[in-house]
Motif scaffolding. Structure first.
Motif, short mmCIF file in Angstrom:
data_model
loop_
_atom_site.label_atom_id
_atom_site.label_comp_id
_atom_site.label_asym_id
_atom_site.label_seq_id
_atom_site.Cartn_x
_atom_site.Cartn_y
_atom_site.Cartn_z
N GLY A 252 -12.48 6.47 -8.56
CA GLY A 252 -12.63 5.04 -8.76
C GLY A 252 -13.53 4.33 -7.76
O GLY A 252 -13.84 3.15 -7.94
N ILE A 253 -13.97 5.00 -6.69
CA ILE A 253 -14.89 4.33 -5.77
C ILE A 253 -16.31 4.85 -6.04
O ILE A 253 -16.50 5.97 -6.50
CB ILE A 253 -14.54 4.53 -4.27
N ALA A 254 -17.27 3.99 -5.78
CA ALA A 254 -18.67 4.40 -5.94
C ALA A 254 -19.03 5.39 -4.84
O ALA A 254 -18.66 5.21 -3.69
CB ALA A 254 -19.58 3.18 -5.89
N TRP A 255 -19.72 6.44 -5.21
CA TRP A 255 -20.26 7.42 -4.28
C TRP A 255 -19.20 8.05 -3.36
O TRP A 255 -19.33 8.04 -2.15
CB TRP A 255 -21.41 6.82 -3.46
N PRO A 256 -18.12 8.61 -3.94
CA PRO A 256 -17.12 9.27 -3.11
C PRO A 256 -17.71 10.48 -2.39
O PRO A 256 -18.59 11.16 -2.91
CB PRO A 256 -16.04 9.70 -4.12
N ASP A 257 -17.22 10.73 -1.18
CA ASP A 257 -17.61 11.89 -0.38
C ASP A 257 -19.11 11.95 -0.10
O ASP A 257 -19.69 13.02 0.00
CB ASP A 257 -17.12 13.19 -1.04
N HIS A 258 -19.75 10.79 0.00
CA HIS A 258 -21.17 10.68 0.35
C HIS A 258 -21.29 9.98 1.70
O HIS A 258 -20.46 9.13 2.05
CB HIS A 258 -21.93 9.83 -0.68
N TRP A 259 -22.33 10.30 2.43
CA TRP A 259 -22.67 9.56 3.64
C TRP A 259 -23.42 8.31 3.21
O TRP A 259 -24.31 8.38 2.36
CB TRP A 259 -23.55 10.40 4.57
#
Length: 144
Positions: free
Chosen positions: A37-44
């Motif tokens: 549900g969050i934008a760009w999970p597990d991204h820097w």
């Protein structure tokens, strides 16, 4: 990264992020949570988030830096806007600032960690395309 896209359609939803550099030219990046549900999970990414109703991007970035990391920066300057075409759809205002503290001492309220990276190491990181574009655009415009 705070996201409030319910009040606005994706075409008009806005957000703000800050490219924060230390005196060595390293950039402060934020490893986002790996949550559905969050934008760009597990991204820097860089710190920032969505504008609350009636809030200007310059107000948003000051609020988000404080909420996410208890951070107050020097020389906050508005740079440009980029739309997050493949994520939240928000029109994101990019800011630049400087901060020379120890990122490991910040009270991180969202995400996994904060870490400074030298620009030449960014290519090895998983970064949302619009954030990578914004960082490259900012670095290209800096004096040599």
């Amino acid at each position: 990264m705070h996201q409030n896209t319910t009040a606005d359609s994706p075409a008009t939803a806005r957000g703000a992020v800050a490219i924060i550099a230390n005196r060595r030219g390293e950039l402060l990046l934020h490893l986002r949570d790996d949550l559905p549900g969050i934008a760009w999970p597990d991204h820097w990414s860089v710190l920032g988030g969505g504008c609350d109703p009636g809030e200007k991007p310059c107000e948003t970035i000051v609020r988000e830096l404080d909420e996410e990391a208890g951070l107050s920066v020097d020389g906050l300057t508005e740079l440009f806007e980029i739309r997050d075409e493949h994520g939240s759809g928000q029109l994101i205002t990019f800011f630049a600032a400087s901060w020379d503290g120890d990122e490991t001492t910040l009270p991180l309220a969202e995400g996994v960690k904060l870490q400074f990276f030298a620009p030449e190491h960014l290519a090895t990181l998983t970064i949302p395309p619009f954030i990578r574009d914004g960082i490259h655009r900012h670095l290209a415009a800096r004096p040599a």
